[in-house]
Design a protein around this motif. Structure first.
Motif, PDB file in Angstrom:
ATOM      1  N   LEU A  91       0.838  -1.194   0.000  1.00 37.85           N
ATOM      2  CA  LEU A  91       0.000   0.000   0.000  1.00 37.85           C
ATOM      3  C   LEU A  91       0.871   1.240   0.000  1.00 37.85           C
ATOM      4  O   LEU A  91       1.835   1.322   0.763  1.00 37.85           O
ATOM      5  CB  LEU A  91      -0.890   0.001   1.250  1.00 37.85           C
ATOM      6  N   ASP A  92       0.548   2.168  -0.870  1.00 36.28           N
ATOM      7  CA  ASP A  92       1.249   3.458  -0.861  1.00 36.28           C
ATOM      8  C   ASP A  92       0.629   4.301   0.238  1.00 36.28           C
ATOM      9  O   ASP A  92      -0.565   4.604   0.198  1.00 36.28           O
ATOM     10  CB  ASP A  92       1.062   4.136  -2.225  1.00 36.28           C
ATOM     11  N   LEU A  93       1.434   4.673   1.219  1.00 32.73           N
ATOM     12  CA  LEU A  93       0.891   5.445   2.343  1.00 32.73           C
ATOM     13  C   LEU A  93       0.716   6.923   2.008  1.00 32.73           C
ATOM     14  O   LEU A  93       0.198   7.673   2.812  1.00 32.73           O
ATOM     15  CB  LEU A  93       1.798   5.303   3.567  1.00 32.73           C
ATOM     16  N   ALA A  94       1.171   7.330   0.810  1.00 36.69           N
ATOM     17  CA  ALA A  94       1.045   8.722   0.366  1.00 36.69           C
ATOM     18  C   ALA A  94       1.517   9.679   1.454  1.00 36.69           C
ATOM     19  O   ALA A  94       0.759  10.490   1.979  1.00 36.69           O
ATOM     20  CB  ALA A  94      -0.386   9.036  -0.043  1.00 36.69           C
ATOM     21  N   LEU A  95       2.782   9.554   1.769  1.00 39.43           N
ATOM     22  CA  LEU A  95       3.329  10.384   2.837  1.00 39.43           C
ATOM     23  C   LEU A  95       3.637  11.795   2.355  1.00 39.43           C
ATOM     24  O   LEU A  95       4.111  11.984   1.252  1.00 39.43           O
ATOM     25  CB  LEU A  95       4.618   9.751   3.375  1.00 39.43           C
TER      26      LEU A  95
END
Ligand SMILES: NC(=O)C1=CN([C@@H]2O[C@H](COP(=O)(O)OP(=O)(O)OC[C@H]3O[C@@H](n4cnc5c(N)ncnc54)[C@H](OP(=O)(O)O)[C@@H]3O)[C@@H](O)[C@H]2O)C=CC1
Ligand SMILES: [Mg+2]
Length: 337
Positions: A94-98
């Motif tokens: 999952l891309d945590l979109a930090l």
């Protein structure tokens, strides 16, 4: 530590500060149904330690972390299947979109680091520290997540595309177009004249590093045609023979399938004409020089005059494999002579 877009997981992973000697990489991964009492059907966070032990936080843990940072658990639906464990647990990433600043919809990198007691490090650097299996897992995760990020809309209808559960494709409900993740074929060739091998530098390479010749395959070409064209274009040599060696998925800068070959030029036809638009330099190196460089680990320290001695790509790169294979072949044939 800025990613290319500054706010995604495509470039950064988390290294653990808890044990100085054991950096830890973090990616967010959903598990399939797990055996035993700790069953979970959602996300786990996978900590990959350099010793290659895996530590998993189950679904609820990730849900809690997302909630703590004001994120909806629905975000978990953006995860993609990247493989499975020896126990047949499905692993998703999952891309945590930090993000670095307080923008809505993105998790804060520094807050996430302190919550998880880790620190983000550049993915390219992390890959070179991991064992082959873990590096491949993370490289797949990054390539797939980036592909989904860049294929949100249909090229035909302009409408949004929908990901399937596994993340193996995206579909446009309007045009019915189906999009599958893609890799670009790239040839990488180690040219030999029988006693020496040809190594080159692109200006973008780290200082002092030389590698084999590489290039993207053109549409309609065979691998053999690509190898001959790339070598002719980059150093002006005509190849006498070539032989397939191995292949590798390479996630930088975009997903490529690296196809590695050995090639030979005719004795006496070794004069190179470096294409300075593509390469900084190219040179023939002796067996002794290459064998000595292979023994060095990582970039050497600069000399007194500031120059950096010649060094080779690290083990994870298929270029390293090609060079190592050539050294072994040359050494065994010179022992036989
Ligand atoms: N794992 C390993 O050991 C190694 C991996 N590599 C990888 O191989 C890849 C190719 O090597 P390189 O020598 O740079 O390639 P090329 O010699 O083909 O030169 C790159 C140029 O090719 C053009 N190009 C054509 N098709 C594509 C495409 N599908 N994607 C991007 N650019 C394309 C671009 O030109 P324009 O800008 O004019 O459009 C680009 O600047 C790189 O991604 C590199 O990271 C390289 C060496 C070692
Ligand atoms: Mg090239």
């Amino acid at each position: 530590m800025e990613g290319e877009k500054g706010n995604d997981l495509s470039k950064d992973t988390v290294s653990d500060k808890r044990q100085d000697s054991k950096p830890v990489i973090l990616i967010a991964i959903p598990a399939g149904r797990r055996n035993g009492t700790r069953s979970c059907e959602g996300l786990i966070i996978l900590h990959v330690i350099l010793s290659s032990s895996l530590f998993c936080f189950v679904f609820l843990e990730l849900e809690r972390i997302l909630a703590k940072f004001g994120q909806d658990a629905q975000k978990i639906e953006h995860s993609v299947l990247i493989g499975c464990s020896d126990q047949h647990e499905a692993w998703f990433a999952l891309d945590l979109a930090l993000g670095n600043s307080h923008s809505s919809g993105s998790l804060q990198k520094s807050e996430m680091e302190s919550e998880l007691q880790g620190a983000f490090i550049d993915l390219r650097k992390a890959l070179f520290q991991l064992n082959e299996k873990d590096a491949s897992l993370i490289s797949t995760a990054q390539a797939l997540l980036r592909w989904h990020d860049c294929h949100q809309f249909c090229g035909k209808s302009g409408q949004p595309t929908q990901k399937n559960v596994a993340g193996s494709k995206r579909v446009c409900a309007s045009s019915k177009m189906i999009y599958y993740p893609q890799m670009s074929p790239v040839v990488i060739t180690l040219v030999s004249d029988g006693t020496r091998c040809l190594l080159a530098r692109q200006s973008s390479f780290p200082k002092g590093m030389y590698s084999a010749l590489s290039g993207f395959c053109d549409v309609g070409e065979t691998v053999e045609e690509s190898v001959r064209r790339e070598v002719a274009e980059e150093v002006g040599l005509e190849l006498d023979s070539l032989q397939y060696s191995a292949s590798q998925h390479w996630s930088f800068p975009n997903s490529s399938l690296m196809i590695a070959c050995h090639a030979a030029v005719r004795p006496g036809q070794t004069e190179i004409q470096v294409n300075l638009q593509e390469l900084e330099t190219a040179e023939w190196f002796s067996l002794e020089e290459v064998a000595a460089a292979l023994k060095k680990k990582g970039p050497p320290a600069s000399q007194q005059d500031g120059a950096i001695p010649f060094w080779l790509p690290p083990k994870m790169a298929i270029a390293h494999h090609l060079i190592q294979e050539w050294v072994q072949k040359q050494s065994s044939s010179s022992n036989l002579a």
